[in-house]
Design an enzyme around this catalytic site. Structure first.
Site, PDB file in Angstrom:
ATOM      1  N   GLU A   1     -29.714  25.726  22.149  1.00  0.00           N
ATOM      2  CA  GLU A   1     -30.201  25.105  20.929  1.00  0.00           C
ATOM      3  C   GLU A   1     -30.559  26.162  19.874  1.00  0.00           C
ATOM      4  OE1 GLU A   1     -32.954  21.479  20.412  1.00  0.00           O
ATOM      5  OE2 GLU A   1     -34.251  23.205  20.401  1.00  0.00           O
TER       6      GLU A   1
ATOM      7  N   ARG B   1     -29.540  17.210  16.832  1.00  0.00           N
ATOM      8  CA  ARG B   1     -29.775  18.658  16.670  1.00  0.00           C
ATOM      9  C   ARG B   1     -28.680  19.334  15.837  1.00  0.00           C
ATOM     10  NH1 ARG B   1     -33.879  17.091  18.693  1.00  0.00           N
ATOM     11  NH2 ARG B   1     -35.211  18.207  20.185  1.00  0.00           N
TER      12      ARG B   1
ATOM     13  N   SER C   1     -37.141  24.007  23.612  1.00  0.00           N
ATOM     14  CA  SER C   1     -35.965  23.745  24.443  1.00  0.00           C
ATOM     15  C   SER C   1     -34.916  24.818  24.164  1.00  0.00           C
ATOM     16  CB  SER C   1     -35.341  22.397  24.096  1.00  0.00           C
ATOM     17  OG  SER C   1     -36.243  21.355  24.334  1.00  0.00           O
TER      18      SER C   1
HETATM   19  N1  EPU Z   1     -37.261  16.926  33.506  1.00  0.00           N
HETATM   20  C1  EPU Z   1     -37.033  17.588  34.684  1.00  0.00           C
HETATM   21  N2  EPU Z   1     -37.626  18.823  34.860  1.00  0.00           N
HETATM   22  C2  EPU Z   1     -38.430  19.373  33.924  1.00  0.00           C
HETATM   23  C3  EPU Z   1     -38.670  18.687  32.721  1.00  0.00           C
HETATM   24  C4  EPU Z   1     -38.061  17.452  32.526  1.00  0.00           C
HETATM   25  O1  EPU Z   1     -36.309  17.128  35.563  1.00  0.00           O
HETATM   26  O2  EPU Z   1     -38.915  20.486  34.163  1.00  0.00           O
HETATM   27  C5  EPU Z   1     -36.563  15.648  33.288  1.00  0.00           C
HETATM   28  C6  EPU Z   1     -37.472  14.457  33.468  1.00  0.00           C
HETATM   29  O3  EPU Z   1     -36.772  13.516  34.260  1.00  0.00           O
HETATM   30  C7  EPU Z   1     -37.653  13.901  32.091  1.00  0.00           C
HETATM   31  C8  EPU Z   1     -36.406  14.356  31.383  1.00  0.00           C
HETATM   32  O4  EPU Z   1     -36.050  15.592  31.993  1.00  0.00           O
HETATM   33  O5  EPU Z   1     -37.752  12.516  32.099  1.00  0.00           O
HETATM   34  C9  EPU Z   1     -36.598  14.545  29.892  1.00  0.00           C
HETATM   35  O6  EPU Z   1     -37.677  15.456  29.677  1.00  0.00           O
HETATM   36  P1  EPU Z   1     -38.516  15.458  28.305  1.00  0.00           P
HETATM   37  O7  EPU Z   1     -39.068  14.101  28.057  1.00  0.00           O
HETATM   38  O8  EPU Z   1     -39.453  16.597  28.345  1.00  0.00           O
HETATM   39  O9  EPU Z   1     -37.420  15.664  27.207  1.00  0.00           O
HETATM   40  P2  EPU Z   1     -36.238  16.732  27.051  1.00  0.00           P
HETATM   41  O10 EPU Z   1     -34.973  15.955  26.956  1.00  0.00           O
HETATM   42  O11 EPU Z   1     -36.287  17.780  28.092  1.00  0.00           O
HETATM   43  C10 EPU Z   1     -36.284  16.631  24.452  1.00  0.00           C
HETATM   44  C11 EPU Z   1     -36.227  17.586  23.320  1.00  0.00           C
HETATM   45  C12 EPU Z   1     -37.595  18.209  23.077  1.00  0.00           C
HETATM   46  C13 EPU Z   1     -38.580  17.090  22.776  1.00  0.00           C
HETATM   47  C14 EPU Z   1     -38.591  16.142  23.982  1.00  0.00           C
HETATM   48  C15 EPU Z   1     -39.479  14.947  23.744  1.00  0.00           C
HETATM   49  C16 EPU Z   1     -33.972  18.483  23.301  1.00  0.00           C
HETATM   50  C17 EPU Z   1     -33.100  19.660  23.577  1.00  0.00           C
HETATM   51  N3  EPU Z   1     -35.250  18.638  23.604  1.00  0.00           N
HETATM   52  O12 EPU Z   1     -36.583  17.363  25.626  1.00  0.00           O
HETATM   53  O13 EPU Z   1     -37.496  19.049  21.932  1.00  0.00           O
HETATM   54  O14 EPU Z   1     -39.884  17.584  22.542  1.00  0.00           O
HETATM   55  O15 EPU Z   1     -37.255  15.632  24.206  1.00  0.00           O
HETATM   56  O16 EPU Z   1     -38.857  14.078  22.872  1.00  0.00           O
HETATM   57  O17 EPU Z   1     -33.481  17.468  22.802  1.00  0.00           O
HETATM   58  C18 EPU Z   1     -37.056  21.295  21.268  1.00  0.00           C
HETATM   59  O18 EPU Z   1     -36.037  20.857  20.732  1.00  0.00           O
HETATM   60  O19 EPU Z   1     -37.368  22.520  21.204  1.00  0.00           O
HETATM   61  C19 EPU Z   1     -37.902  20.381  22.018  1.00  0.00           C
HETATM   62  C20 EPU Z   1     -38.966  20.797  22.700  1.00  0.00           C
END
Ligand code: EPU
Length: 347
Positions: free
Chosen positions: A339, A168, A242
């Site tokens: 972010e 990012r 995010s």
């Molecule tokens: N989780 C929770 N609670 C929630 C949602 C998720 O505990 O409400 C935990 C789950 O254990 C899950 C983990 O968080 O396994 C990761 O969640 P997710 O796969 O949704 O990924 P993220 O790390 O929260 C990142 C990116 C997203 C991208 C997703 C999928 C960042 C800041 N965000 O989210 O990007 O779509 O991975 O690859 O790196 C964005 O940047 O705007 C964005 C949406």
């Protein structure tokens, strides 16, 4: 230069940020041809003051009105500039809507961007924060970035290796007032190299009834389905995706936290001695998911997404974000950082 740009004074930007919060710019310049930029930046207001380049407005929080001009690049060209039959170099103007570009590439049999389907925003914004999702970052497919350099009033072209891409992050994010990204060149292949290992993609393809090796367009479809389920549509509920980056911490700190929280997700960080934690999980554990104060809140579908239920202001959302970060700091000793770019306040 009439026809190549248009100036609107006291422009309301409520509809130009996906949070849908109110903000006014003293001047908005819509530029149809970037060849006009050297002339435009000869005018005092643009040359000497802060200038915010507006893409899709999907990575911004307006904490108040803008201190200076806003600039919107509206050119929409996409063209193939080299093609050896397998790898094609495709150039797209900064103003092209990102997802439209992804669909264009897939429609032309070019693979690589499928995991980045449905990310809001524009092509020009993609390299700035090195957008990423489902195990792919845009830097993996960027060939070069063209930008206008406000410091010397000319155009520059950066090879991908010179863009300082990181999670990012990029050169353009470090110095947001200096470079205006005008176009991006992508290297895309006709031979798919699909990334299907990110949690959820395999399951989604199965649910779609796809056995064996999927086509890139089917991976895109799976990503679209997951995103539509997990992330609120900004057209229906104001948000900027995010709101926090996933924090990268020293391995020892991650392991100490993991010892107390066996279910805590943990990934490799930027190097072997760091770990990336899930900001969503940390926030969720602090009880914020679905929380609402007036019209400012946290999505009930994903703890990382702040939402505007209607009339929230940017200042209210920022205040909520600060308290979320403070609670994560207090409970886990981990600093989480926003972010989106915050305009009119410092984090
Ligand atoms: N989780 C929770 N609670 C929630 C949602 C998720 O505990 O409400 C935990 C789950 O254990 C899950 C983990 O968080 O396994 C990761 O969640 P997710 O796969 O949704 O990924 P993220 O790390 O929260 C990142 C990116 C997203 C991208 C997703 C999928 C960042 C800041 N965000 O989210 O990007 O779509 O991975 O690859 O790196 C964005 O940047 O705007 C964005 C949406």
């Amino acid at each position: 230069m009439s026809g190549t740009y248009r100036i609107v004074e006291n422009a309301r930007l409520d509809a130009r940020n996906t949070f849908g919060v109110p903000a006014v710019a003293p001047m908005l310049v819509e530029v149809a041809d970037v060849a006009a930029l050297p002339e435009l930046f000869g005018y005092a207001m643009l040359r000497d003051g802060p200038v915010l380049v507006l893409g899709g407005g999907s990575n911004l929080l307006f904490a108040g009105d803008l201190p200076g001009a806003a600039l919107s690049l509206t050119a929409q060209r996409i063209e193939t500039i080299e093609d050896d039959g397998n790898i094609a170099i495709v150039r797209a103007d900064a103003g092209v809507v990102w997802h439209d570009f992804v669909l264009w590439t897939l429609g032309h049999g070019l693979c690589g961007l499928e995991n980045l389907s449905l990310i809001p925003g524009t092509v020009g914004a993609a390299p700035i924060q090195n957008i990423g999702a489902y195990g792919v970052e845009v830097r993996d497919h960027i060939h070069a970035v063209k930008a206008f350099d406000r410091r010397n009033g000319g155009f520059v072209r950066f090879d991908a290796a010179d863009c300082a891409f990181a999670y990012r992050d990029s050169l353009f994010k470090h110095d947001p007032e200096r470079y205006i990204v005008t176009a991006v060149e992508f290297a895309l292949s006709r031979t798919p190299a699909l990334k299907l290992d990110y949690a959820g993609i395999g399951e989604e393809l199965q649910a779609m009834g796809i056995d064996g090796t999927p086509r890139a367009s089917q991976v895109a479809e799976a990503v679209i389905r997951i995103r539509q389920r997990k992330l609120p549509d900004p057209a229906l509920l104001g948000n900027a995706g995010s709101f926090f980056k996933n924090p990268i911490v020293p391995m020892a700190q991650a392991e100490a936290l993991f010892a107390d929280n066996a279910k805590m997700p943990m990934f490799r960080g930027s190097s072997d001695d760091t770990r990336k934690l899930s900001a969503a999980w940390l926030i969720d554990q602090c009880g914020w998911k679905g929380h609402r104060e007036g019209d400012a809140g946290v999505s009930d579908a994903h703890a990382l997404v702040l939402v505007n239920h209607g009339q929230a202001t940017g200042a209210q959302l920022l205040d909520l974000a600060r308290r979320i970060a403070a609670s994560v700091q207090q409970r886990f000793g981990v600093a989480i950082e926003p972010e989106p770019r915050i305009i009119g306040a410092t984090w």
